[in-house]
Design a protein around this motif. Structure first.
Motif, PDB file in Angstrom:
ATOM      1  N   SER A  70       2.695  -7.828 -18.274  1.00 39.64           N
ATOM      2  CA  SER A  70       2.398  -8.826 -17.251  1.00 39.64           C
ATOM      3  C   SER A  70       3.361  -9.982 -17.435  1.00 39.64           C
ATOM      4  O   SER A  70       3.494 -10.525 -18.549  1.00 39.64           O
ATOM      5  N   SER A  71       4.026 -10.366 -16.383  1.00 43.42           N
ATOM      6  CA  SER A  71       4.980 -11.477 -16.480  1.00 43.42           C
ATOM      7  C   SER A  71       4.279 -12.777 -16.861  1.00 43.42           C
ATOM      8  O   SER A  71       4.898 -13.661 -17.453  1.00 43.42           O
ATOM      9  N   LEU A  72       2.979 -12.880 -16.547  1.00 43.07           N
ATOM     10  CA  LEU A  72       2.236 -14.085 -16.908  1.00 43.07           C
ATOM     11  C   LEU A  72       2.128 -14.243 -18.416  1.00 43.07           C
ATOM     12  O   LEU A  72       2.101 -15.371 -18.934  1.00 43.07           O
ATOM     13  N   ASP A  73       2.048 -13.130 -19.175  1.00 39.64           N
ATOM     14  CA  ASP A  73       1.964 -13.197 -20.636  1.00 39.64           C
ATOM     15  C   ASP A  73       3.228 -13.770 -21.252  1.00 39.64           C
ATOM     16  O   ASP A  73       3.204 -14.246 -22.403  1.00 39.64           O
ATOM     17  N   ALA A  75       5.382 -16.028 -19.648  1.00 39.47           N
ATOM     18  CA  ALA A  75       5.908 -17.147 -18.865  1.00 39.47           C
ATOM     19  C   ALA A  75       6.087 -18.411 -19.689  1.00 39.47           C
ATOM     20  O   ALA A  75       6.995 -19.214 -19.411  1.00 39.47           O
ATOM     21  N   ASP A  76       5.262 -18.619 -20.734  1.00 40.95           N
ATOM     22  CA  ASP A  76       5.240 -19.921 -21.402  1.00 40.95           C
ATOM     23  C   ASP A  76       5.931 -19.951 -22.742  1.00 40.95           C
ATOM     24  O   ASP A  76       6.114 -21.029 -23.321  1.00 40.95           O
ATOM     25  N   PRO A  99      -4.638  -8.642 -20.727  1.00 42.68           N
ATOM     26  CA  PRO A  99      -3.733  -9.709 -21.168  1.00 42.68           C
ATOM     27  C   PRO A  99      -3.365  -9.561 -22.641  1.00 42.68           C
ATOM     28  O   PRO A  99      -4.191  -9.149 -23.472  1.00 42.68           O
ATOM     29  N   ASP A 116       3.137  -6.066 -13.959  1.00 42.93           N
ATOM     30  CA  ASP A 116       4.016  -6.272 -12.803  1.00 42.93           C
ATOM     31  C   ASP A 116       5.485  -6.226 -13.183  1.00 42.93           C
ATOM     32  O   ASP A 116       6.353  -6.573 -12.384  1.00 42.93           O
ATOM     33  N   PRO A 143      11.226 -15.656 -20.493  1.00 41.85           N
ATOM     34  CA  PRO A 143      10.283 -15.031 -19.559  1.00 41.85           C
ATOM     35  C   PRO A 143      10.865 -13.758 -18.941  1.00 41.85           C
ATOM     36  O   PRO A 143      12.048 -13.477 -19.064  1.00 41.85           O
ATOM     37  N   ALA A 146       8.623 -11.123 -12.475  1.00 39.90           N
ATOM     38  CA  ALA A 146       7.751 -10.118 -11.860  1.00 39.90           C
ATOM     39  C   ALA A 146       8.606  -9.154 -11.043  1.00 39.90           C
ATOM     40  O   ALA A 146       9.515  -9.550 -10.323  1.00 39.90           O
TER      41      ALA A 146
END
Length: 416
Positions: A70-73, A75-76, A99, A116, A143, A146
């Motif tokens: 997941s690109s959200l994992d 991102a930071d 996650p 994603d 990062p 997506a």
């Protein structure tokens, strides 16, 4: 006498109308069927638009071997450590990605819900897949965008869009597209189908004993082979100098063919069977300013309430083959896409020769090592063996009574 161009135009109108009216048949989109009958499948023409019944690809899948994430994992943090979960091979749908996890995924496998992006295996640490079932983790530099290394559903062809248009010639890649879309069969135009009639009381089948005054039928074999070279289905027949027999032969096959081609019986003799049989129906017989192949016929026959085009060639073997090259082959080859269009070039003569000034002469020839043209045999229309040795047709146009050594002439390749 009419010019070659005039007769070409008239024949083209007849033949193109017949080809456009060809019936439709359906072909299975199946490798076994293609392998069993490759000539039947070669360069077929779609008879109707084909719409995509599904998305291509049908689901989001991995572009390469790697890890679904997941690109959200990512991102930071510049570097993230993810726990490895069960592998996803091609052909299997994995569990939804939670996650903080990464799923080893193989090329073509469906990207799981919750993921994603895909990170290639060589870009993680360690750059390999852990043993299946092992408690393992991978370090990933973020990062990650997506959609990275993901083939989204419908990115090749969206469902419901035009897959292939009517008139499309089916090449290997297009057969592959049809198969990928899940189509079981497609409508195609039937191959041109032609009734080929050799006429003459003197004709005997190849391989048979010759009676006094008889000759073997060379036209049937030569033209059947020429037609097969351009993807045309041939229904061969041979009739004597009897108009009723010729008309009966045409009637017997009329419902199954698109065009009738005859050889012989078109000149001004006492036993011109094709002229006797067809002239009353409106087929026109005339002289064309060409050598060989001057006597020609063309028109339509009405048989079983349908209009059937007829193209009538002279009976001498070279005349028949040259007539085919000039009047029919270009039309049929363009319609089927099978075989090569004859190439044309200019070459210098390697010898001198006379030509009838009022006719377009088509002589058989070969190119020498310097690319110059030498004639093969004389101009007579019975010299079939000389024609068989030729590699080009040499054009000497109307108005030219002699070509000299070194003159430029137009040649058509016969060995494309």
């Amino acid at each position: 006498m009419r010019t070659i161009d005039q007769h070409q135009n008239d024949v083209a109108q007849l033949v193109r109308a017949a080809l456009e009216a060809r019936p439709i048949e359906r072909l299975a989109v199946d490798p076994s069927s293609i392998a069993a009958a490759p000539d039947r499948y070669r360069r077929r023409e779609l008879a109707a638009d084909v719409l995509a019944p599904i998305d291509l690809p049908p689901f989001a899948n991995s572009q390469m071997d790697g890890f679904a994430v997941s690109s959200l994992d990512l991102a930071d943090a510049a570097v993230s450590t993810l726990r490895v979960v069960a592998r996803i091979p091609a052909g299997r749908v994995g569990d939804a990605l939670r996650p903080g996890t990464a799923a080893p995924i193989m090329t073509g496998a469906a990207v799981p819900d919750g993921a994603d992006a895909v990170i290639p295996v060589e870009q993680v640490d360690p750059p390999s897949f852990p043993a299946e079932g092992a408690d393992a983790r991978v370090t990933v530099r973020g990062p990650v965008a997506a959609g990275a290394f993901v083939r989204a559903a419908g990115t090749d062809v969206p469902r419901g869009s035009l897959l292939l248009a009517a008139g499309t010639v089916l090449t290997p890649a297009r057969w592959g597209v049809l198969a990928a879309a899940g189509l079981g069969e497609v409508p195609v135009r039937r191959r041109p189908r032609l009734l080929l009639v050799s006429t003459g009381e003197e004709l005997a089948a190849a391989g048979s004993e010759l009676a006094p005054g008889a000759i073997h039928d060379a036209n049937g074999a030569a033209l059947a082979a020429a037609l097969a070279d351009v993807g045309v289905e041939v229904v061969p027949a041979r009739v004597t100098d009897d108009a009723a027999s010729l008309l009966a032969t045409v009637a017997r096959h009329a419902d199954d063919v698109d065009l009738v081609v005859t050889t012989g019986g078109v000149s001004a003799g006492a036993y011109e069977v094709v002229r006797d049989a067809f002239e009353a129906s409106g087929v026109v017989f005339e002289s064309v300013a060409m050598q060989p192949g001057g006597p020609q016929g063309r028109g339509t026959l009405t048989v079983h309430d349908r209009t059937l085009p007829a193209v009538c060639f002279p009976g001498n073997p070279v005349s028949a083959l040259v007539s085919f090259e000039v009047f029919l082959r270009p039309l049929l080859q363009a319609a089927t896409g099978v075989g090569a269009a004859r190439s044309e070039r200019t070459a210098a003569m390697a010898e001198s020769a006379d030509s009838p000034v009022g006719k377009h002469q088509l002589r058989r020839g070969r190119l020498d090592v310097d690319g110059r043209v030498a004639f093969v045999g004389g101009p007579s229309s019975h010299l079939l063996a000389s024609h068989a040795k030729a590699t080009v047709l040499v054009h000497v146009p109307v108005g030219v009574d002699r070509v000299e050594d070194g003159d430029d002439v137009v040649v058509w390749a016969l060995d494309d």
